[in-house]
Design a protein around this motif. Structure first.
Motif, PDB file in Angstrom:
ATOM      1  N   TYR A  36       0.843  -1.192   0.000  1.00 45.76           N
ATOM      2  CA  TYR A  36       0.000   0.000   0.000  1.00 45.76           C
ATOM      3  C   TYR A  36       0.878   1.241   0.000  1.00 45.76           C
ATOM      4  N   HIS A  37       0.402   2.278  -0.694  1.00 46.27           N
ATOM      5  CA  HIS A  37       1.231   3.464  -0.868  1.00 46.27           C
ATOM      6  C   HIS A  37       0.398   4.686  -1.243  1.00 46.27           C
ATOM      7  N   SER A  38       1.026   5.834  -1.090  1.00 49.58           N
ATOM      8  CA  SER A  38       0.452   7.115  -1.476  1.00 49.58           C
ATOM      9  C   SER A  38       1.565   7.933  -2.133  1.00 49.58           C
ATOM     10  N   ARG A  39       1.497   8.075  -3.449  1.00 53.10           N
ATOM     11  CA  ARG A  39       2.502   8.816  -4.231  1.00 53.10           C
ATOM     12  C   ARG A  39       3.932   8.385  -3.873  1.00 53.10           C
ATOM     13  N   PRO A  40       4.260   7.127  -4.044  1.00 49.00           N
ATOM     14  CA  PRO A  40       5.558   6.614  -3.568  1.00 49.00           C
ATOM     15  C   PRO A  40       6.770   7.216  -4.254  1.00 49.00           C
ATOM     16  N   LEU A  41       6.662   7.583  -5.514  1.00 50.88           N
ATOM     17  CA  LEU A  41       7.853   8.130  -6.187  1.00 50.88           C
ATOM     18  C   LEU A  41       8.165   9.555  -5.748  1.00 50.88           C
ATOM     19  N   GLU A  42       7.269  10.184  -5.002  1.00 53.96           N
ATOM     20  CA  GLU A  42       7.565  11.473  -4.369  1.00 53.96           C
ATOM     21  C   GLU A  42       8.278  11.275  -3.030  1.00 53.96           C
ATOM     22  N   ILE A  43       8.182  10.070  -2.486  1.00 49.27           N
ATOM     23  CA  ILE A  43       8.753   9.765  -1.169  1.00 49.27           C
ATOM     24  C   ILE A  43      10.001   8.894  -1.287  1.00 49.27           C
ATOM     25  N   TYR A  44       9.925   7.871  -2.133  1.00 49.00           N
ATOM     26  CA  TYR A  44      11.002   6.892  -2.250  1.00 49.00           C
ATOM     27  C   TYR A  44      11.739   7.049  -3.573  1.00 49.00           C
ATOM     28  N   ARG A  45      12.976   6.657  -3.578  1.00 45.70           N
ATOM     29  CA  ARG A  45      13.742   6.646  -4.828  1.00 45.70           C
ATOM     30  C   ARG A  45      13.246   5.497  -5.697  1.00 45.70           C
TER      31      ARG A  45
END
Length: 163
Positions: A36-45
């Motif tokens: 589960y995630h919320s806008r992961p490419l804004e948070i994680y590399r």
């Protein structure tokens, strides 16, 4: 077994989400990967996300499906991102992927919603995974073995993606 998953604010704070299920492990147990995630490419590399999905697909325990919840929702799928970034290799035989886009307030609510989905679909095991971690290939097998042996909840076996 009867298992209840409860997520609360630390320490001992209010309960944010719960899900429970009574079950017996089937002859051919099947697991659900909870992603589960919320806008992961804004948070994680991006390489962290790729490493996470690669480690999930490389598990020695092969009887699982991936339940993915985009709770922003932005339409992003970590599994599709992995497949597209690596030359669109198909998922391993027998592994299915379900993507659900549903707005939820936070990570704990998303985890609860996905756990309820897994329990309602009759999965024997739920493997909780995070996009900034990677997992040794024996993690699912080790956890499934402990659960089949009578444990109610087993957690751990992750590694942070290091730079």
């Amino acid at each position: 077994h009867e298992v209840t998953l409860t997520l609360s604010e630390p320490p001992g704070g209010r309960v944010l989400a719960t899900a429970s299920r009574r079950f017996s492990v089937s002859a051919e147990p099947r697991g659900a990967v909870l992603l589960y995630h919320s806008r992961p490419l804004e948070i994680y590399r991006p390489r962290w996300v790729l490493r996470c999905i690669e480690s999930i697909l490389s598990q020695s325990f092969k009887r699982f499906d991936i339940l993915e919840l985009d709770y922003a929702p932005s339409g992003f799928s970590a599994v599709a991102f992995y497949l597209n970034s690596t030359g669109a290799r198909p998922l391993p035989p027998g592994v299915s992927h379900t993507l659900v886009a549903r707005p939820l307030a936070n990570h704990a609510r998303a985890a609860g919603a996905l756990a309820r989905m897994a329990f309602s679909r009759g999965y024997d095991y739920a493997f909780n995974c995070h996009l900034d971690d990677w997992y040794p290939p024996e993690r699912f097998a080790r956890e499934a073995g402990a659960l089949a042996g009578g444990a109610d909840v087993v957690s751990g076996g992750f590694r942070y993606v290091r730079e």
